[in-house]
Write a protein that holds these residues in place. Structure first.
Motif, mmCIF file in Angstrom:
data_model
loop_
_atom_site.group_PDB
_atom_site.id
_atom_site.type_symbol
_atom_site.label_atom_id
_atom_site.label_comp_id
_atom_site.label_asym_id
_atom_site.label_seq_id
_atom_site.Cartn_x
_atom_site.Cartn_y
_atom_site.Cartn_z
ATOM 1 N N ILE A 274 0.804 -1.214 0.000
ATOM 2 C CA ILE A 274 0.000 0.000 0.000
ATOM 3 C C ILE A 274 0.847 1.280 0.000
ATOM 4 N N LYS A 275 2.053 1.227 0.563
ATOM 5 C CA LYS A 275 2.906 2.413 0.604
ATOM 6 C C LYS A 275 3.346 2.843 -0.798
ATOM 7 N N LYS A 276 3.253 1.920 -1.750
ATOM 8 C CA LYS A 276 3.630 2.218 -3.136
ATOM 9 C C LYS A 276 2.469 2.801 -3.941
ATOM 10 N N LEU A 277 1.312 2.964 -3.309
ATOM 11 C CA LEU A 277 0.094 3.322 -4.036
ATOM 12 C C LEU A 277 0.250 4.601 -4.862
ATOM 13 N N GLY A 278 0.772 5.654 -4.257
ATOM 14 C CA GLY A 278 0.914 6.920 -4.979
ATOM 15 C C GLY A 278 1.797 6.784 -6.201
#
Length: 211
Positions: free
Chosen positions: A160-164
């Motif tokens: 999720i931290k890679k979403l952006g």
């Protein structure tokens, strides 16, 4: 007969008002207490706003009944942020017109967004939405699964931290293939563009035969 609302959108949608870096987040509702909206919506909104996206949150109507605490928390944190919009409109048309990318877990709004607006879809894989316990008795792949494999970019929840970053990558890619969209419609949808007329004529013929 066909897909009435899809036909409605194809006639009413303005395809020329898309806003750059605008994401519509449409989490599905789920009987399961472990669901994307309650467990990760706040984090998802935070990540995207910090990456300078404009975010439109469009909750499912059930969220207003089942997840009001989460909605209140989101509104407290981001309600006054200029890059955040909570879409409470009964129609999703205006938000779909503005968005350059749609983010969801299991919402069927993906059909309307991609087939009509031809813009990318990002799926977050967290919990399956299975409300029919007899699902496996019919051994076929659902239309939603088929669509996801053909058109969706997927991101597992542990990433999720890679979403952006992944959303920015997806927006830089070429638009969704018109040829693949047409092929999907032809293979899976009846009377595209004419479903309501088909249904009305069918009912008229049936009622005439009875009278």
């Amino acid at each position: 007969t066909g897909y009435f609302f899809l036909d409605y959108l194809s006639k009413k949608a303005n395809l020329n008002v898309c806003e750059k870096n605008c994401i519509i987040f449409t989490p599905s509702w789920n009987y399961n207490n472990e669901n994307l909206f309650d467990n990760y919506a706040v984090q998802i909104i935070k990540i995207l706003i910090e990456k300078n996206f404009k975010l439109i949150l469009r909750p499912h109507p059930e969220h207003y009944k089942r997840s009001n605490k989460t909605l209140l928390k989101i509104n407290k944190l981001y309600g006054k942020n200029k890059n955040f919009i909570l879409d409470k409109n009964t129609s999703n048309l205006k938000s779909l017109e503005k968005a350059s990318l749609l983010l969801t877990d299991n919402s069927s709004i993906v059909f309307e967004f991609l087939l009509i607006f031809k813009r990318p879809v990002m799926y977050i894989n967290y919990r399956e939405k299975i409300h029919n316990i007899n699902l496996k008795k019919i051994p076929i792949i659902s239309l939603e699964e088929k669509f996801k494999k053909l058109f969706g970019k997927e991101l597992d929840i542990h990433e999720i931290k890679k979403l952006g970053i992944e959303c920015k990558k997806l927006l830089k890619e070429k638009s969704v293939s018109e040829e693949r969209i047409i092929s999907f419609i032809n293979d899976n949808l009846s009377n595209f563009g004419n479903s309501s007329n088909f249904a009305a004529n069918y009912l008229i013929k049936k009622s005439s035969s009875i009278l």
